[in-house]
Design a protein around this motif. Structure first.
Motif, short mmCIF file in Angstrom:
data_model
loop_
_atom_site.label_atom_id
_atom_site.label_comp_id
_atom_site.label_asym_id
_atom_site.label_seq_id
_atom_site.Cartn_x
_atom_site.Cartn_y
_atom_site.Cartn_z
N ALA A 334 0.86 -1.18 0.00
CA ALA A 334 0.00 0.00 0.00
C ALA A 334 0.90 1.23 0.00
CB ALA A 334 -0.91 -0.02 1.22
N PHE A 335 0.31 2.40 -0.27
CA PHE A 335 1.11 3.61 -0.34
C PHE A 335 0.38 4.78 0.29
CE2 PHE A 335 2.21 7.53 -2.77
CZ PHE A 335 3.48 7.70 -2.24
N PHE A 336 1.12 5.57 1.06
CA PHE A 336 0.57 6.80 1.64
C PHE A 336 1.48 7.96 1.27
CE2 PHE A 336 0.20 10.00 5.04
CZ PHE A 336 -1.15 10.28 4.92
N PRO A 337 0.98 8.93 0.48
CA PRO A 337 1.81 10.07 0.09
C PRO A 337 1.70 11.22 1.08
CG PRO A 337 -0.24 10.14 -1.13
CD PRO A 337 -0.32 8.93 -0.23
N ILE A 338 2.82 11.86 1.35
CA ILE A 338 2.82 13.14 2.06
C ILE A 338 3.13 14.19 1.00
CG2 ILE A 338 3.91 14.50 3.87
CD1 ILE A 338 4.82 11.68 5.02
N TYR A 339 2.21 15.07 0.75
CA TYR A 339 2.39 16.02 -0.33
C TYR A 339 3.47 17.05 0.02
CZ TYR A 339 -1.56 14.31 -3.03
OH TYR A 339 -2.39 13.52 -3.79
N PRO A 340 4.43 17.25 -0.89
CA PRO A 340 5.43 18.30 -0.65
C PRO A 340 4.75 19.63 -0.37
CG PRO A 340 6.08 16.94 -2.51
CD PRO A 340 4.69 16.51 -2.13
N GLY A 341 5.26 20.34 0.61
CA GLY A 341 4.62 21.56 1.09
C GLY A 341 4.02 21.35 2.46
N ASN A 342 3.81 20.08 2.84
CA ASN A 342 3.35 19.72 4.18
C ASN A 342 4.50 19.11 4.97
OD1 ASN A 342 0.74 20.51 3.55
ND2 ASN A 342 0.11 18.47 2.94
N LEU A 343 4.50 19.32 6.27
CA LEU A 343 5.52 18.72 7.14
C LEU A 343 4.81 17.77 8.10
CD1 LEU A 343 8.52 18.73 7.84
CD2 LEU A 343 8.05 20.54 9.51
N PRO A 344 5.01 16.47 7.95
CA PRO A 344 4.24 15.51 8.74
C PRO A 344 4.75 15.36 10.16
CG PRO A 344 5.82 14.37 7.37
CD PRO A 344 5.95 15.83 7.03
#
Length: 360
Positions: A334-344
């Motif tokens: 499975a895959f979970f993206p963190i969109y660039p521009g956000n800091l998780p």
């Protein structure tokens, strides 16, 4: 290696610069771009004090081609940049790969595409692991996740570059480059200063006395079959690197779900995994340290043991392709993206991990 007793508190960028000096880097060619500016800033004085040379180049293109020249002369040299600047360096890096010139290149990945922002991202994974320029080539790629690793892997990068005559890339991001952690500096005690002297272009002086043959370093192969032979040679070298793949296993032995993440996201994901372990949930982490060669064998063994997988990246999906290729005959990821521009944060990663753990 000889350990030094003191611990120092430094940024990841400074740790890379210090690691390069410990590896006896003699030339640095740079151009300013955020978030890697601490590297040339530190080097501008430190490498001079160490007896080396620093050049503030007129562009990223110029810096990369200076690196090509230094490496061809057998000099331990380095450049650093960040995403848009790395794009400008790609032609020279392709030439270095094609002519087998050793060099160390640092990319502190920032958000994109285009100018993007100056925050962290992992959108340069494809560029870094596939050879971002023209032609068929790869370069050895490290993805450090701590400041200590940034120091250690920089030293190793110089050794690998000269042992295998290849550009070596260190891929970080704004988190790694700008955060501070304590490190233990060390200096390798087995550096071969004569490495490269049997092939480097050093000037054929006193030819009658030495009898040295003329040397040629090139990436242009025009004779019939010559380029095919060079590409076969390069591919054999890249294939042999498979045994050098490295990764960190954290609680993977009994894990039902293995999270795959690298670099700064790997350490954030590790915090989330720790939280699940405290709750008695069987979650583990596999963090690639070498991004090329990729630790495919480790992933396949986990897949054969019946594990399930979730890949988390600070991009829209890049390393997940390598994860899926590694386990393709056994499992999927499975895959979970963190969109660039956000800091998780670790808390934000817990929801996708829990959903995957519960089969949702």
């Amino acid at each position: 290696m000889s350990k030094q007793p003191e611990r120092i508190f430094v940024k990841g960028n400074e740790a890379i610069a210090r690691g390069a000096l410990a590896a006896r880097c003699k030339c640095f060619f740079g151009y300013p771009i955020t978030p890697q500016n601490d590297i040339p800033e530190f080097m501008s004085s430190a490498i001079i004090k160490a007896g080396g040379d620093f050049v503030q180049a007129e562009s990223e293109v110029a810096a990369a081609n200076m690196l090509l020249g230094a490496g061809a002369a057998g000099v331990r040299a380095m450049t650093s940049s960040s995403s848009p600047g790395m794009s400008l360096k790609q032609e020279a890096i392709s030439y270095m790969a094609g002519s087998e010139v050793p060099a160390v290149v640092v990319n502190m990945n920032r958000g994109g595409p285009g100018l993007g922002d100056i925050g962290p991202a992992q959108g340069d994974y494809y560029q870094s692991t596939r050879g971002g320029g023209h032609g068929d080539y790869r370069h050895f790629t490290f993805g450090p996740g701590t400041v200590q690793e940034a120091y250690d892997l920089t030293i190793r990068a110089f050794d690998i570059a000269f042992t295998h005559r290849t550009p070596v890339l260190i891929l970080g991001d704004a988190i790694l480059g700008q955060m501070k952690e304590p490190i233990t500096p060390w200096v390798p005690d087995n550096i071969d200063d004569e490495a490269g002297r049997d092939w480097a272009i050093t000037g054929r002086t006193n030819v009658r006395e030495t009898g040295r043959e003329k040397r040629l370093i090139k990436s242009l192969f025009l004779a019939e079959g010559e380029l095919a032979g060079q590409n076969r040679h390069l591919q054999a070298k890249y294939d042999a690197w498979a045994d050098m793949a490295e990764c960190e296993h954290y609680e993977t032995e009994d894990a039902e779900l293995v999270v795959c993440a690298y670099g700064s996201i790997g350490r954030i994901a590790k915090s989330a995994v720790r939280s699940f372990r405290k709750q008695g949930k069987k979650v583990g982490l596999l963090r690639p340290i070498t991004l090329y060669p990729f630790p495919s064998a480790d992933l396949k063994k986990l897949a054969q043991a019946g594990k399930r997988f979730l890949t988390i990246e600070h991009n829209l999906g890049q390393m997940v392709d390598d994860v899926r290729l590694a386990i393709r005959t056994v499992a999927d990821s499975a895959f979970f993206p963190i969109y660039p521009g956000n800091l998780p944060t670790p808390d934000e990663l817990e929801a996708p991990i829990l959903a995957c753990l519960e089969g949702k």
